[in-house]
Design an enzyme around this catalytic site. Sequence first.
Site, mmCIF file in Angstrom:
data_model
loop_
_atom_site.group_PDB
_atom_site.id
_atom_site.type_symbol
_atom_site.label_atom_id
_atom_site.label_comp_id
_atom_site.label_asym_id
_atom_site.label_seq_id
_atom_site.Cartn_x
_atom_site.Cartn_y
_atom_site.Cartn_z
ATOM 1 N N ASP A 179 0.823 -1.279 -0.024
ATOM 2 C CA ASP A 179 -0.008 0.050 0.023
ATOM 3 C C ASP A 179 0.877 1.170 0.002
ATOM 4 O OD1 ASP A 179 1.106 -0.466 2.614
ATOM 5 O OD2 ASP A 179 -0.572 0.691 3.260
ATOM 6 N N ASP A 541 -0.574 -17.589 -3.168
ATOM 7 C CA ASP A 541 -0.071 -16.501 -3.979
ATOM 8 C C ASP A 541 -1.257 -15.998 -4.765
ATOM 9 O OD1 ASP A 541 1.015 -14.984 -5.739
ATOM 10 O OD2 ASP A 541 2.059 -16.619 -6.946
ATOM 11 N N GLU A 550 1.662 -10.270 1.034
ATOM 12 C CA GLU A 550 2.024 -8.811 0.839
ATOM 13 C C GLU A 550 3.349 -8.672 1.197
ATOM 14 O OE1 GLU A 550 -0.257 -5.625 2.716
ATOM 15 O OE2 GLU A 550 0.807 -4.231 1.977
HETATM 16 O O1 9MR Z 1 3.038 -6.554 8.988
HETATM 17 C C1 9MR Z 1 2.080 -6.005 9.785
HETATM 18 C C2 9MR Z 1 1.596 -7.290 10.924
HETATM 19 O O2 9MR Z 1 2.397 -7.679 11.627
HETATM 20 C C3 9MR Z 1 0.301 -6.811 11.587
HETATM 21 O O3 9MR Z 1 -0.359 -7.686 12.273
HETATM 22 C C4 9MR Z 1 -0.573 -6.312 10.508
HETATM 23 C C5 9MR Z 1 -1.914 -5.637 11.398
HETATM 24 O O4 9MR Z 1 -1.635 -4.572 12.029
HETATM 25 O O5 9MR Z 1 0.059 -5.091 9.907
HETATM 26 C C6 9MR Z 1 1.004 -5.521 9.045
HETATM 27 O O6 9MR Z 1 1.482 -4.477 8.392
HETATM 28 C C7 9MR Z 1 0.755 -4.108 7.591
HETATM 29 C C8 9MR Z 1 0.556 -2.583 7.605
HETATM 30 O O7 9MR Z 1 -0.410 -2.215 8.696
HETATM 31 C C9 9MR Z 1 -0.093 -1.725 6.378
HETATM 32 N N1 9MR Z 1 1.159 -1.716 5.438
HETATM 33 C C10 9MR Z 1 1.052 -3.371 4.977
HETATM 34 C C11 9MR Z 1 1.651 -4.114 5.902
HETATM 35 C C12 9MR Z 1 1.993 -5.395 5.708
HETATM 36 O O8 9MR Z 1 1.010 -6.200 5.352
#
Ligand code: 9MR
Length: 569
Positions: A179, A541, A550
């Site tokens: 994102d 995937d 992601e």
């Molecule tokens: O990597 C993050 C994960 O450990 C958390 O559980 C999750 C929910 O808060 O968020 C992940 O991070 C995401 C972030 O919030 C937004 N950008 C993408 C990140 C990776 O998926």
Amino acid sequence: MIKMNTVIGLMALLLWCSTIHAQQNVYINQVGYQTDQVKKVLTNYQAEKFEVIDVNSGTVAYQGVFELRTTDDECSGMTIYEGDFSELKASGEYLIRVQSPLNSGITSYVFPINNNVYTDVLNKANKALFLQRCGMPIEEKYAGLYARKTCHTDDCYYHPNCELEGQKNMIGGWHDAGDYGKYTAPGSVTIGLLYTSYELNKAQWQSDKWNTPESGNGIPDILDEIRYELEWLFKMQRADGAVYEKVHTKDYVQFIMPSEGDVPQFIYEVSSTATADFAAIMAQSARIYQEVDEAFAQRCKAAAIKSYSYLEKHPEVFPEGGFKNPADTKAGGYSDAYDKDERIWAAAELYLATGKKKYLKDFNELNKIFNSQFSEAGWINPSALGFYSLLLADDKHLNNIQAELKEGLKSYLDHHLEIAKKDGFGIGMQANDYTWGSNGTVLFKAINFIMADYVMNDKESGVLASRHLDYILGQNPNDICYVTGVGSRRILHLHHAPSVADLVSEPIPGIMTGGPNKYRNDAALKAIFSEDTPPARVFIDNLESYSSNENTIYTNAALQLVATYLNGR
Ligand code: 9MR
Ligand code: ZN
């Protein structure tokens, strides 16, 4: 009668073979093996022997036997057989043919053995970080197919939780992940990992020829890349030294190019975790840039001291209970209610940057909580980054601390060697480790092993680290190389907005995906996997699976570190 029985028997056998066939896998590191690396082949097929075939000459280069490794492996649910072909050291391209009394035709993907087998993935990962840049045109001469227009140049609004009105220029930095948010903590941790790699393998990071806009300016391109993020981080610091949490839209945008969509971005309130991470990374920058650009180093040091002073005046977690998205906001939480791990990193780096005893005193005080015990680095707990810096420092005042840290590292290692011995794929992961971003966890563990290898010359530890990279590059229960653009069976549908929205068929190369997530935090995983799926299998995937497929900049930084360390050894 006998004949009939034989026919039925044969038919049953055929049926059995074809059922088994659907599951036959030969698990290897698809990107390849370093010449002197320990080399394993795993299979879930009841095989006895294997041959490593040189695909260019068609000759058998090595023969070996399989041994049963695990039955009903906790993380994969599989029965795994293991073969060792470490003795094969000749550079070349190979595949492995598996032999059993029933079937001898099963082969692995083709893979290379040579002495810089990770150079390609590293070049791609370095360029992938450049392609995360926000706020400048990504020109074709640097980006080829992945060229794109300038994004996110409008001023950002202060979210009401900042208790400020108006707008501010927040141009620059890297997009965090798939994102377009930009966060202080994950950004700082990314740089911390890259600096650790820089300190471990300085010679390998000297290139000024990455073909990025700063190439040829006499400064290693990795430091130029980092500086792009640092210049943005400066903007995140409030005049009094506190640091904003993030810049993002209120909700995620769809799969559009970053220059598209006219969605306002907001600045969110300051937090103690962001402030401490900022202080740490600015202090570390002051130290690293000292030899490169003295004036810039001074700027970093002043910023670090200012944020640290703010923290001293505000010893409690702020905002109370840690940052949380306000009610009107959905995008990217990264909530973290505990800031001692960020504060200890800051204390370590401030000491190393200034030599002032008071920071060392703070470190020692905080270390009464951590006791020099290592955990996996990451946005939620960067304490290991401070430990690495202290371990790598040349400073007699640190002798005692370094001795303690080495003990901490040794106990981390011993614990993980035990886990890895039992694990079907030979890595230090347990069922509970397979949560959101588990591939990052795999490599953050590998970094701790690398540290043990480096500072204590512990051979076993180096081998364990390389097994973790093998896992990422294909030797895993999903039989997939978790990095885009490399390996035979690789990630094609990464949840990465620019890779989806551009018109290129494969995603941007050199990006590691999130990895299996037993909590199935998205609808795509829930639709396919049940609650009792073995944790290391809960991966798809698929574009929609943001909780398993992601990428993030900090997990990719871990890939950059581990692959750099193991390359050329
Ligand atoms: O990597 C993050 C994960 O450990 C958390 O559980 C999750 C929910 O808060 O968020 C992940 O991070 C995401 C972030 O919030 C937004 N950008 C993408 C990140 C990776 O998926
Ligand atoms: Zn942008």
